[in-house]
Design an enzyme around this catalytic site. Structure first.
Site, short mmCIF file in Angstrom:
data_model
loop_
_atom_site.label_atom_id
_atom_site.label_comp_id
_atom_site.label_asym_id
_atom_site.label_seq_id
_atom_site.Cartn_x
_atom_site.Cartn_y
_atom_site.Cartn_z
N TYR A 36 -27.86 -13.39 8.75
CA TYR A 36 -28.52 -12.93 7.52
C TYR A 36 -30.01 -13.29 7.59
CZ TYR A 36 -23.87 -11.92 5.71
OH TYR A 36 -22.61 -11.40 5.52
N HIS A 90 -25.27 -16.92 10.38
CA HIS A 90 -24.47 -15.68 10.53
C HIS A 90 -25.27 -14.39 10.61
CE1 HIS A 90 -21.03 -18.08 8.35
NE2 HIS A 90 -21.41 -18.61 9.49
N PRO A 135 -17.95 -21.61 1.92
CA PRO A 135 -18.40 -20.47 1.10
C PRO A 135 -17.71 -19.18 1.56
CG PRO A 135 -20.07 -21.07 2.74
CD PRO A 135 -19.00 -22.12 2.80
N HIS A 181 -28.17 -20.55 2.68
CA HIS A 181 -27.45 -19.82 3.73
C HIS A 181 -28.44 -19.41 4.82
CE1 HIS A 181 -24.68 -17.43 5.87
NE2 HIS A 181 -24.10 -16.77 4.88
C1 FMN Z 1 -13.37 -13.75 3.12
C2 FMN Z 1 -14.47 -14.55 3.75
C3 FMN Z 1 -15.73 -14.52 3.20
C4 FMN Z 1 -16.78 -15.30 3.75
N1 FMN Z 1 -18.02 -15.32 3.14
C5 FMN Z 1 -18.95 -16.21 3.55
C6 FMN Z 1 -20.15 -16.41 2.79
O1 FMN Z 1 -20.37 -15.82 1.70
N2 FMN Z 1 -21.05 -17.30 3.28
C7 FMN Z 1 -20.86 -17.98 4.45
O2 FMN Z 1 -21.71 -18.77 4.86
N3 FMN Z 1 -19.71 -17.82 5.16
C8 FMN Z 1 -18.75 -16.98 4.72
N4 FMN Z 1 -17.55 -16.90 5.39
C9 FMN Z 1 -17.28 -17.82 6.51
C10 FMN Z 1 -16.55 -19.08 6.00
O3 FMN Z 1 -17.41 -19.89 5.21
C11 FMN Z 1 -16.03 -19.95 7.16
O4 FMN Z 1 -17.11 -20.39 7.92
C12 FMN Z 1 -15.04 -19.19 8.03
O5 FMN Z 1 -14.07 -18.53 7.24
C13 FMN Z 1 -14.35 -20.11 9.02
O6 FMN Z 1 -13.54 -21.02 8.35
P1 FMN Z 1 -11.91 -20.84 8.36
O7 FMN Z 1 -11.56 -20.63 9.79
O8 FMN Z 1 -11.44 -22.14 7.78
O9 FMN Z 1 -11.60 -19.66 7.51
C14 FMN Z 1 -16.52 -16.10 4.89
C15 FMN Z 1 -15.23 -16.11 5.44
C16 FMN Z 1 -14.21 -15.37 4.87
C17 FMN Z 1 -12.83 -15.46 5.48
#
Ligand code: FMN
Length: 369
Positions: free
Chosen positions: A175, A173, A26, A170
């Site tokens: 929230y 993190h 997400p 969710h």
């Molecule tokens: C631009 C961005 C927005 C994100 N928004 C959310 C979110 O809405 N909900 C959530 O649970 N995690 C969010 N995350 C965390 C990602 O789901 C993920 O756990 C994190 O990017 C690590 O994965 P990666 O290293 O493959 O990017 C976000 C990450 C990024 C980069």
């Protein structure tokens, strides 16, 4: 060369049948003007489904509560026009043979009063805190708690009615749900505060409401994390025994799949074993687990607590990931930034075209490509 075949084995859990083990993590994109997922959002998810992602988990989408949002232009999961937008997203993903779950979200104390469109509405929290020790937010009443629990249930019912394949809560993190879990932000002296078991009560009510809304065989995913945006070193549990005490009540309340959020998937969760958080969660609950965190990338996504900028990263080997999947440590693998940079990441990996995989650059977040 990595033999990634294991990532392309199908996955089945009741009615949820996925073509492979890759999940789109997400990711909030702030591109839904009027809080409506519009045509560009439909196309963005459609492309990832066309690129072969097994299960898409949408960006956080706000449940029907006045203080659920904390950011501009995030999509909501209530109201006829927003839900109609989401139906188009789900239909487009299904048209490509993909599967999709919305991530139902309440920002809790991460909301700052002033955030449009609700304006002056304060952040809602267990104990007035977004950061431990700093009381400057609304303290939720019993009525507020009931309202938010009901809103999650309604969101899940709507997800099912719109044709989504699963729903994710969710709970990670820092929230709202995590602010109840976390002692740092939950200092309540009623039945929602105290021991971790009591601090889990709010989540358990949310999970139970979601389960009641969707019935027994619609998959419910819970995303949770030890780390908080407010404090990367925060821990809900520090031993496997505590983890078991924490997870089993959540599992019993109706979670089908645990999505265990870490920033670096290869890090052992506890000394004495190299299992990561998803590995431990799967072992303890016996339920499928999703891992996440820098899959296919060389650095994690967020530089320091409180920072809103995300981090660029270069492509990296999948050897360690494949080793862990092959060992049965976890079932599914969520990929975040690599899928922003490469809508066709799954196909590139399957075709062993590593040289064609693009690095993730922060500017890529400016547009919904
Ligand atoms: C631009 C961005 C927005 C994100 N928004 C959310 C979110 O809405 N909900 C959530 O649970 N995690 C969010 N995350 C965390 C990602 O789901 C993920 O756990 C994190 O990017 C690590 O994965 P990666 O290293 O493959 O990017 C976000 C990450 C990024 C980069």
């Amino acid at each position: 060369m990595t033999d990634t075949d294991i990532l392309f084995q199908p996955f089945e859990l009741g009615r949820l049948k996925l073509a492979n083990r890759i999940v789109m993590a997400p990711m909030t994109r702030n591109k839904s003007a009027g809080n409506i997922p519009g045509p560009a959002v439909v196309e963005y998810y459609r492309r990832r489904a066309a690129g072969g992602v097994g299960l898409i988990i949408t960006e956080g989408t706000c449940v029907n509560h006045i203080a659920a949002s904390g950011y501009p232009d995030v999509p909501y999961f209530h109201g006829a026009e927003r839900l109609a937008g989401w139906k188009k997203v789900a239909d487009a993903v299904h048209g490509e043979g993909g599967k999709i779950a919305p991530q139902l979200w309440h920002c809790g104390g991460m909301r700052k009063a002033g955030t449009p469109p609700e304006g002056a509405v304060d952040g809602y929290t267990p104990s007035g805190m977004n950061l431990p020790g700093k009381v400057n937010r609304h303290i939720m009443t019993r009525q507020d708690i009931d309202d938010v629990v009901r809103a999650f249930g309604q969101g899940a019912a709507d997800a099912k009615a719109l044709g989504f394949d699963a729903v994710e809560i969710h709970g990670a993190h820092g929230y709202l749900i995590d602010q109840f879990f976390w002692e740092g932000t939950n200092q309540r002296d009623d039945e929602y505060g105290g021991s971790l078991e009591r601090r889990s009560r709010f989540a358990i009510e949310v999970i139970a409401a979601v389960r009641a809304a969707v019935g027994p065989d619609f998959p419910v995913i819970l995303r949770w994390s030890q780390w908080k945006q407010q404090d990367f070193s925060a821990r809900l549990v520090s031993t496997p025994v505590q983890l078991e005490q924490f997870l089993l009540p959540l599992s019993a309340a109706g979670v089908d799949i645990f999505h265990c959020s870490t920033r670096r998937f290869w890090e052992p969760e506890f000394p004495g074993s190299d299992l990561n958080l998803a590995g431990w969660t799967r072992k303890i609950t016996g339920k499928p687990a999703i891992t996440v965190g820098s899959v296919g990338l060389n650095t994690d996504f967020i530089p320091a607590p409180g920072e809103t900028a995300f981090r660029a990263a270069e492509p990296a080997s999948l050897d360690e990931l494949v080793r862990r999947v092959a060992a049965g440590e976890f079932d599914l693998v969520a990929v975040g930034r690599a899928l922003i940079a490469n809508p066709d990441w799954v196909q590139l990996v399957a075709a062993e075209r590593a040289a064609d995989i693009k690095a993730f650059r922060v500017e890529m977040l400016d547009t919904l490509a």
